[in-house]
Design a protein around this motif. Structure first.
Motif, PDB file in Angstrom:
ATOM      1  N   VAL A   1       0.636  -1.081  -0.092  1.00  0.00           N
ATOM      2  CA  VAL A   1       0.166   0.070  -0.098  1.00  0.00           C
ATOM      3  C   VAL A   1       1.021   1.295  -0.103  1.00  0.00           C
ATOM      4  O   VAL A   1       1.832   1.477   0.973  1.00  0.00           O
ATOM      5  CB  VAL A   1      -0.764   0.066   1.215  1.00  0.00           C
ATOM      6  CG1 VAL A   1      -1.770   1.163   1.151  1.00  0.00           C
ATOM      7  CG2 VAL A   1      -1.987  -1.184   1.379  1.00  0.00           C
ATOM      8  N   ILE A   2       0.976   2.291  -1.029  1.00  0.00           N
ATOM      9  CA  ILE A   2       1.443   3.259  -1.044  1.00  0.00           C
ATOM     10  C   ILE A   2       0.608   4.675  -1.163  1.00  0.00           C
ATOM     11  O   ILE A   2      -0.274   4.676  -2.062  1.00  0.00           O
ATOM     12  CB  ILE A   2       2.508   2.964  -2.224  1.00  0.00           C
ATOM     13  CG1 ILE A   2       3.583   4.188  -2.385  1.00  0.00           C
ATOM     14  CG2 ILE A   2       1.781   3.071  -3.752  1.00  0.00           C
ATOM     15  CD1 ILE A   2       4.626   3.929  -3.520  1.00  0.00           C
ATOM     16  N   ASP A   3       1.069   5.348  -0.194  1.00  0.00           N
ATOM     17  CA  ASP A   3       0.352   6.780  -0.216  1.00  0.00           C
ATOM     18  C   ASP A   3       0.953   7.736  -1.235  1.00  0.00           C
ATOM     19  O   ASP A   3       2.284   8.204  -1.383  1.00  0.00           O
ATOM     20  CB  ASP A   3       0.604   7.198   0.935  1.00  0.00           C
ATOM     21  CG  ASP A   3      -0.046   8.717   1.466  1.00  0.00           C
ATOM     22  OD1 ASP A   3      -0.728   9.192   0.508  1.00  0.00           O
ATOM     23  OD2 ASP A   3      -0.142   9.431   2.556  1.00  0.00           O
TER      24      ASP A   3
ATOM     25  N   ILE B   1       6.298  13.157  -2.096  1.00  0.00           N
ATOM     26  CA  ILE B   1       6.934  11.822  -2.237  1.00  0.00           C
ATOM     27  C   ILE B   1       6.189  10.859  -1.646  1.00  0.00           C
ATOM     28  O   ILE B   1       5.347  10.867  -0.541  1.00  0.00           O
ATOM     29  CB  ILE B   1       8.465  12.093  -1.324  1.00  0.00           C
ATOM     30  CG1 ILE B   1       9.106  12.846  -1.576  1.00  0.00           C
ATOM     31  CG2 ILE B   1       9.092  10.725  -0.994  1.00  0.00           C
ATOM     32  CD1 ILE B   1      10.553  13.478  -0.803  1.00  0.00           C
ATOM     33  N   PRO B   2       6.291   9.534  -2.642  1.00  0.00           N
ATOM     34  CA  PRO B   2       5.429   8.411  -2.160  1.00  0.00           C
ATOM     35  C   PRO B   2       5.902   7.969  -0.725  1.00  0.00           C
ATOM     36  O   PRO B   2       7.040   7.828  -0.234  1.00  0.00           O
ATOM     37  CB  PRO B   2       5.561   7.445  -3.375  1.00  0.00           C
ATOM     38  CG  PRO B   2       6.693   7.748  -3.978  1.00  0.00           C
ATOM     39  CD  PRO B   2       7.016   9.201  -3.658  1.00  0.00           C
ATOM     40  N   VAL B   3       5.030   7.492   0.111  1.00  0.00           N
ATOM     41  CA  VAL B   3       5.177   6.630   1.183  1.00  0.00           C
ATOM     42  C   VAL B   3       4.572   5.183   1.241  1.00  0.00           C
ATOM     43  O   VAL B   3       3.486   5.230   1.153  1.00  0.00           O
ATOM     44  CB  VAL B   3       4.363   7.676   2.482  1.00  0.00           C
ATOM     45  CG1 VAL B   3       4.960   6.976   3.832  1.00  0.00           C
ATOM     46  CG2 VAL B   3       5.040   9.035   2.340  1.00  0.00           C
TER      47      VAL B   3
ATOM     48  N   ILE C   1      10.235  -0.266  -6.225  1.00  0.00           N
ATOM     49  CA  ILE C   1       9.705   1.238  -6.238  1.00  0.00           C
ATOM     50  C   ILE C   1      10.453   2.216  -6.347  1.00  0.00           C
ATOM     51  O   ILE C   1      10.420   3.288  -7.263  1.00  0.00           O
ATOM     52  CB  ILE C   1       8.483   1.361  -5.291  1.00  0.00           C
ATOM     53  CG1 ILE C   1       7.391   0.602  -5.079  1.00  0.00           C
ATOM     54  CG2 ILE C   1       8.205   3.192  -4.919  1.00  0.00           C
ATOM     55  CD1 ILE C   1       6.610   0.424  -3.816  1.00  0.00           C
ATOM     56  N   GLU C   2      11.519   2.114  -5.445  1.00  0.00           N
ATOM     57  CA  GLU C   2      12.727   3.057  -5.614  1.00  0.00           C
ATOM     58  C   GLU C   2      13.496   3.220  -7.034  1.00  0.00           C
ATOM     59  O   GLU C   2      13.584   4.433  -7.339  1.00  0.00           O
ATOM     60  CB  GLU C   2      14.011   2.847  -4.596  1.00  0.00           C
ATOM     61  CG  GLU C   2      13.938   3.517  -3.446  1.00  0.00           C
ATOM     62  CD  GLU C   2      14.734   2.812  -2.254  1.00  0.00           C
ATOM     63  OE1 GLU C   2      14.633   3.277  -1.096  1.00  0.00           O
ATOM     64  OE2 GLU C   2      15.191   1.794  -2.418  1.00  0.00           O
TER      65      GLU C   2
ATOM     66  N   VAL D   1      12.923   8.115  -5.117  1.00  0.00           N
ATOM     67  CA  VAL D   1      12.964   8.176  -3.497  1.00  0.00           C
ATOM     68  C   VAL D   1      11.619   7.801  -3.309  1.00  0.00           C
ATOM     69  O   VAL D   1      10.444   7.954  -3.706  1.00  0.00           O
ATOM     70  CB  VAL D   1      13.250   9.543  -3.335  1.00  0.00           C
ATOM     71  CG1 VAL D   1      12.353  10.569  -3.842  1.00  0.00           C
ATOM     72  CG2 VAL D   1      13.107   9.643  -1.612  1.00  0.00           C
ATOM     73  N   VAL D   2      11.730   6.819  -2.239  1.00  0.00           N
ATOM     74  CA  VAL D   2      10.291   6.507  -1.312  1.00  0.00           C
ATOM     75  C   VAL D   2      10.432   6.408   0.064  1.00  0.00           C
ATOM     76  O   VAL D   2      11.570   6.153   0.456  1.00  0.00           O
ATOM     77  CB  VAL D   2       9.852   5.229  -2.046  1.00  0.00           C
ATOM     78  CG1 VAL D   2      10.731   4.105  -2.004  1.00  0.00           C
ATOM     79  CG2 VAL D   2       8.262   4.728  -1.545  1.00  0.00           C
ATOM     80  N   MET D   3       9.444   7.057   0.846  1.00  0.00           N
ATOM     81  CA  MET D   3       9.651   6.878   2.309  1.00  0.00           C
ATOM     82  C   MET D   3       8.770   5.650   2.791  1.00  0.00           C
ATOM     83  O   MET D   3       8.089   5.073   2.062  1.00  0.00           O
ATOM     84  CB  MET D   3       8.995   8.245   2.700  1.00  0.00           C
ATOM     85  CG  MET D   3       9.963   9.301   2.287  1.00  0.00           C
ATOM     86  SD  MET D   3       9.801  10.856   3.445  1.00  0.00           S
ATOM     87  CE  MET D   3       8.085  11.142   3.426  1.00  0.00           C
ATOM     88  N   THR D   4       9.140   5.246   4.029  1.00  0.00           N
ATOM     89  CA  THR D   4       8.161   4.307   4.676  1.00  0.00           C
ATOM     90  C   THR D   4       7.646   4.854   5.679  1.00  0.00           C
ATOM     91  O   THR D   4       8.127   5.762   6.472  1.00  0.00           O
ATOM     92  CB  THR D   4       8.921   3.034   4.891  1.00  0.00           C
ATOM     93  OG1 THR D   4      10.024   3.441   6.005  1.00  0.00           O
ATOM     94  CG2 THR D   4       9.242   2.277   3.809  1.00  0.00           C
TER      95      THR D   4
END
Ligand code: AMP
Ligand code: MG
Length: 342
Positions: free
Chosen positions: A186-188, A193-195, A207-208, A213-216
């Motif tokens: 599940v990605i916000d 920046i997507p989380v 995803i990266e 860049v992607v955050m968690t």
């Protein structure tokens, strides 16, 4: 309630009577389970509040836990959401159809109980041929959480669905075991920046490569934070017996098993193939050779050990990279975060 059971025996999905019947049930506001490439889903018309409510009732799911709307393609996805950041186009291109759920601003087409009252909605385009065919046949967005009783591991076979929900839902489409075996990522996608809110079938590394860049969600690492994905606060994926994760040497694992046996407990072991052979427990399940096989077999293993055959499950800690991130996320939940380290 009588539960219809359709077993799909061949790959002929066009003009398939079972799929047409299941689609008709969905159009008529009933609830039907079907296979996706992640786990089995429990579907209902996402625009029909009463139909969606039947999902919550059948599963015993808390009302504050939103559902994912499943659609057949990008055009159908656009109908449910507001504008999205540019990187979403790249993610759609790279990973759909597939095990990635996009959290985007909802435009209110879906019923309010799908989104649990949030202003955002989770949307996914599944790749499983049966899911695709069903979505095309009913021409509706289908809200579908995993087709298990709330609190149980997600179902990876139609038998798991039958065990939990027979008599509680209108139908089960049996399309054989699912592939990935764990739920979607599940990605916000509501921010610049997507989380990642929940690790799953598409890995952080994949995803990266697409977004740079992607955050968690910090709550994934730190239990005291409130997760942005409401479902992540529940201790689901739980087997019927306590589970301990051992992050240590073979010697340490055997010590734990032997210690448990000495207290009179029957011990079930869950581990990768090469480790299972080197340890002595009362019962053992080998999950596979690599992380993909381990993900595919994990929920079946958690369901196999019941209170009647073991008192405690001891499980190996797997590397938290690739799909291993999702495997360990689910295992830690099943273990209430107890990990024993050397
Ligand atoms: P399940 O369908 O059982 O795999 O659960 C769906 C997961 O997606 C749960 O963890 C939900 O909390 C999460 N989810 C669905 N919609 C949203 C949303 N709009 N925002 C954040 N998380 C969501
Ligand atoms: Mg679920």
């Amino acid at each position: 309630m009588e539960t219809n059971y359709w077993k799909l025996t061949n790959n002929q999905l066009k003009d398939c009577e079972a799929i047409d019947e299941a689609a008709t049930m969905l159009i008529n506001g009933e609830v039907v389970a079907f296979p996706t490439e992640t786990v089995y889903g429990l579907g209902a018309n996402a625009t029909d509040h009463d139909a969606v409510n039947k999902i919550f009732q059948a599963k015993g799911r808390p009302q504050d836990n939103p559902l994912i709307a499943h659609v057949s393609d990008r055009v159908q996805m656009e109908k449910l959401v507001g504008p999205w950041p540019g990187y979403v186009d790249n993610l759609i291109e790279a990973f759909t159809p597939g095990p990635l759920t996009f959290v985007l601003p909802s435009n209110g087409i879906c019923a309010t109980n799908v989104t649990a009252g949030l202003s955002t909605i989770g949307v996914r385009i599944p790749s499983h041929p049966v899911a695709q065919q069903l979505l095309k046949a009913c021409q509706l967005p289908i809200a579908a959480p995993s087709a298990n009783l709330s609190g149980k591991p997600s179902p990876t076979t139609a038998n798991h669905v039958f065990a939990d929900l027979n008599g509680r839902i209108s139908g089960i489409v049996d399309g054989g075991p699912t592939g990935v075996g764990l739920e979607s990522t599940v990605i916000d996608c509501t921010q610049e920046i997507p989380v990642i809110l929940r690790p799953g079938g598409i890995t952080q590394e994949q995803i990266e490569k697409v977004t740079g860049v992607v955050m968690t969600d910090p709550a994934l690492a730190n239990q005291s934070d409130k997760p942005k994905s409401p479902g992540m606060k529940y201790r689901h994926y739980s087997p019927e017996v306590p589970l301990w994760i051992i992050d240590g040497s073979l010697k340490r694992m055997q010590q734990e098993i032997t210690g448990q046996k000495e207290t009179g407990n029957r011990v079930g072991l869950i581990a990768s193939n090469h480790i299972v052979d080197k340890l002595v427990a009362d019962e053992a399940i080998a999950l596979g050779e690599n992380l993909s096989e381990i993900a595919a077999n994990l929920y079946h293993a958690l369901r196999t050990f019941k209170q009647s055959n073991v008192d405690i499950i001891i499980c190996e800690a797997f590397p938290e990279k690739g799909i291993g991130q999702a495997v360990m996320n689910r295992l830690k939940k099943a273990a209430s975060n107890y990990i024993y380290r050397d």
